[in-house]
Design an enzyme around this catalytic site. Structure first.
Site, PDB file in Angstrom:
ATOM      1  N   GLY A  29       0.960  -1.222   0.043  1.00  0.00           N
ATOM      2  CA  GLY A  29      -0.017   0.182  -0.147  1.00  0.00           C
ATOM      3  C   GLY A  29       0.918   1.141  -0.005  1.00  0.00           C
ATOM      4  N   THR A 158       5.215   1.649   5.814  1.00  0.00           N
ATOM      5  CA  THR A 158       3.775   1.247   6.137  1.00  0.00           C
ATOM      6  C   THR A 158       3.025   2.145   6.799  1.00  0.00           C
ATOM      7  OG1 THR A 158       2.227  -0.717   6.525  1.00  0.00           O
ATOM      8  CG2 THR A 158       4.300  -0.485   7.724  1.00  0.00           C
ATOM      9  N   ASP A 160       0.522   0.962   8.244  1.00  0.00           N
ATOM     10  CA  ASP A 160      -0.115   0.208   9.382  1.00  0.00           C
ATOM     11  C   ASP A 160       0.923   0.076  10.577  1.00  0.00           C
ATOM     12  OD1 ASP A 160      -1.790  -0.459   7.558  1.00  0.00           O
ATOM     13  OD2 ASP A 160      -1.085  -2.490   7.260  1.00  0.00           O
ATOM     14  N   MET A 206      -7.723   2.296   8.664  1.00  0.00           N
ATOM     15  CA  MET A 206      -6.926   1.069   8.094  1.00  0.00           C
ATOM     16  C   MET A 206      -5.930   0.379   9.300  1.00  0.00           C
ATOM     17  SD  MET A 206      -6.005   1.954   4.289  1.00  0.00           S
ATOM     18  CE  MET A 206      -7.094   1.637   2.943  1.00  0.00           C
ATOM     19  N   GLY A 207      -5.405  -0.472   8.811  1.00  0.00           N
ATOM     20  CA  GLY A 207      -4.193  -1.045   9.486  1.00  0.00           C
ATOM     21  C   GLY A 207      -4.205  -2.782   9.544  1.00  0.00           C
ATOM     22  N   ARG A 208      -5.316  -3.262   9.033  1.00  0.00           N
ATOM     23  CA  ARG A 208      -5.350  -4.634   8.893  1.00  0.00           C
ATOM     24  C   ARG A 208      -5.429  -5.143  10.213  1.00  0.00           C
ATOM     25  NH1 ARG A 208      -1.597  -6.018   4.401  1.00  0.00           N
ATOM     26  NH2 ARG A 208      -3.358  -5.631   2.708  1.00  0.00           N
ATOM     27  N   LEU A 318      -7.846   7.791   1.627  1.00  0.00           N
ATOM     28  CA  LEU A 318      -7.549   9.186   1.910  1.00  0.00           C
ATOM     29  C   LEU A 318      -6.549   9.266   2.784  1.00  0.00           C
ATOM     30  CD1 LEU A 318     -11.282  10.531   2.324  1.00  0.00           C
ATOM     31  CD2 LEU A 318      -9.584  11.230   0.420  1.00  0.00           C
ATOM     32  N   ARG A 320      -4.055   7.501   3.531  1.00  0.00           N
ATOM     33  CA  ARG A 320      -2.416   7.087   3.095  1.00  0.00           C
ATOM     34  C   ARG A 320      -1.894   8.058   1.829  1.00  0.00           C
ATOM     35  NH1 ARG A 320      -3.594   1.021   0.827  1.00  0.00           N
ATOM     36  NH2 ARG A 320      -4.372   1.689  -1.362  1.00  0.00           N
TER      37      ARG A 320
HETATM   38  O1  F6P Z   1      -0.692  -1.981   3.743  1.00  0.00           O
HETATM   39  C1  F6P Z   1      -1.349  -0.851   4.028  1.00  0.00           C
HETATM   40  C2  F6P Z   1      -2.767  -0.984   3.879  1.00  0.00           C
HETATM   41  O2  F6P Z   1      -3.139   0.336   3.554  1.00  0.00           O
HETATM   42  C3  F6P Z   1      -3.617  -1.727   4.887  1.00  0.00           C
HETATM   43  O3  F6P Z   1      -3.816  -0.527   6.128  1.00  0.00           O
HETATM   44  C4  F6P Z   1      -4.772  -1.933   4.200  1.00  0.00           C
HETATM   45  O4  F6P Z   1      -5.583  -2.922   5.044  1.00  0.00           O
HETATM   46  C5  F6P Z   1      -4.243  -2.305   2.759  1.00  0.00           C
HETATM   47  O5  F6P Z   1      -3.111  -1.456   2.793  1.00  0.00           O
HETATM   48  C6  F6P Z   1      -5.329  -2.058   1.894  1.00  0.00           C
HETATM   49  O6  F6P Z   1      -4.705  -2.422   0.687  1.00  0.00           O
HETATM   50  P1  F6P Z   1      -5.463  -2.386  -0.853  1.00  0.00           P
HETATM   51  O7  F6P Z   1      -5.369  -0.893  -1.148  1.00  0.00           O
HETATM   52  O8  F6P Z   1      -4.485  -3.092  -1.640  1.00  0.00           O
HETATM   53  O9  F6P Z   1      -6.635  -2.797  -0.512  1.00  0.00           O
END
Ligand code: F6P
Length: 434
Positions: A29, A158, A160, A206-208, A318, A320
């Site tokens: 990301g 990242t 995250d 976000m942050g998984r 937004l 990121r």
């Molecule tokens: O890896 C960073 C990240 O922004 C996570 O926080 C988020 O879950 C993921 O990427 C989203 O990824 P993509 O834009 O590929 O759906």
């Protein structure tokens, strides 16, 4: 390893002996400052007298198609690099691509080293998070096992903030600044209506699997802002009934209730909350599900269960790509890790990632080090349990002391006609020659 945006003249002369070329890729990301790391790499390569600086178009995935960009064509003046630093998203394009195990896929690795040799590339830099560091691990291991000359270095990145070994990750501070700022604005907006019933606003961050980014919502709390009422991180199993009860109680005493939730909230039985609503089936090469819809689902549950007006906000991309709110501290550190990764490769290091070490938070002083990629690739660092307070619904002052310095300072965008301007690859993109 101390911080360096320049390097001494002696180091410069030493590095001038370098013969091979360099390639840099962006992976995973994007962030608001990922291109500052790219600028740092380019600067270090120029200082070391590297003949050609190449970029992977769409990371290792593009590299495997020999989609390579000659970066020297784009960055001829120092203003170009300043513009690059102010450009959000991955300038080179990114990917989520997992290299296969060597066994049974020798052809993939042979191809990679064939391309590297073809372009006389000696230094391979990869900018990404824990999944992307897997690429550095696989390639540096292969190079060591097969007596290859190339050096592979990881550059952390990242939003995250879940890479181990480093105090924090470039990209996190700028997203934190965006979230803190937006939360203040959202809370103010949500408080606007005085006489009607309370409004519940659920904000998804976000942050998984790690709650670092969601925790930054607490930065909005100050003398002029009450901050979010509740913060839910994925480190704590999520209980929907208790969540609704808490909202009901808050709504009895407040006209505005604002809650920050992580996209990665899971119930005690391991189900993502976002999967309880409309399911998005997308899974990436690393097996990560696309997580979105947690706030939408919860806002719906709140209204159904309490009859209260609710609204949801998903910061989504937004958070990121908001380069207009980038943290200067973050941008400078992103530049430094890029510069130092390249310098470390020139000095002969391989299979390592640059890490940030905070020597003092007040005043804020950092140094840089590097760590073996094997302890980093595919490892996710979570928010420590003792930083999660109020029965799993807020974060501690200790956490706030940790994060505050990371959002300091601003990197003002260059603008034209009232909006920021960015560097673009599209128009100038030319296939490189050897
Ligand atoms: O890896 C960073 C990240 O922004 C996570 O926080 C988020 O879950 C993921 O990427 C989203 O990824 P993509 O834009 O590929 O759906």
């Amino acid at each position: 390893m101390t911080e360096s945006t320049g390097g001494s003249r002696d180091q410069g002369r030493e590095l001038e002996k370098m013969k091979g070329n360099l390639i840099v890729g962006q992976s995973g990301g994007p962030t608001a400052v990922i291109n500052s790391s790219l600028a740092g790499v380019i600067k270090a390569a120029r200082k070391a007298g590297i003949k050609r600086v190449y970029g992977m178009h769409y990371g290792i995935e593009g590299f495997l198609q020999e989609d390579i960009i000659d970066l020297d064509e784009y960055f001829t003046t120092s203003h170009d690099l300043s513009m690059l630093k102010r450009t959000p998203s991955a300038f080179l394009g990114t990917c989520r691509y997992k290299l296969p195990a060597v066994e049974g896929h020798e052809d993939v690795y042979e191809k990679i080293f064939e391309i590297l040799d073809k372009y006389n590339i000696e230094f391979f830099l990869y900018n990404g998070g824990n999944d992307s560091m897997d690429t550095i691990k696989m390639l540096s291991d292969y190079a060591a096992a097969h007596g290859k000359k190339q050096k592979f270095m990881g550059i952390p990145k990242t939003i995250d903030n879940d890479l181990p070994m480093t105090d924090h990750c470039p990209g996190y501070g700028s997203s934190a600044k965006y979230i803190a700022t937006s939360m203040k604005e959202i809370i103010r907006d949500n408080e606007s209506y005085g006489v009607s019933k309370p409004t519940i606003c659920i904000v998804e961050i976000m942050g998984r699997h790690a709650g670092w980014l969601t925790a930054t919502a607490a930065l909005s709390k100050d003398v002029d802002c009450s901050g979010p009422d509740l913060i839910y991180l994925p480190e704590v199993p999520f209980d929907i009934n208790s969540f609704v009860d808490k909202i009901r109680e808050l709504a009895k005493v407040k006209k505005s209730v604002v809650v920050a939730v992580s996209e990665g909230l899971k119930t005690a039985d391991g189900k993502f909350v976002c999967e309880l609503g409309t399911v998005n089936d997308h899974v990436d090469a690393f097996g990560h599900k696309q997580l979105a819809g947690t706030a939408a689902y919860l806002a719906n549950v709140v209204t159904q269960e309490t009859g209260l007006k609710s609204r949801y906000i998903e910061f989504s991309s937004l958070q990121r790509c908001a380069a207009h709110l980038a943290s200067r501290t973050d941008a400078d550190e992103a530049y430094n890790v890029g510069f130092l990764a390249a310098k470390a490769a020139f000095e002969g290091h391989s299979g390592m990632m640059i890490a940030i070490e905070v020597k003092s938070r007040e005043p804020y002083i950092v140094e840089y080090d590097m760590y073996d990629i094997h302890g980093i690739a595919n490892v996710e660092r979570k928010v420590p349990k003792n930083w999660i307070t109020n029965g799993g619904t807020f974060v501690s002052d200790e956490y706030l002391d940790y994060v505050r310095p990371l959002i300091m300072g601003s990197l003002q965008p260059y603008t034209a006609a009232g909006v920021p301007i960015h560097m673009t690859l599209a128009k100038k993109k030319k296939r490189s020659s050897k």
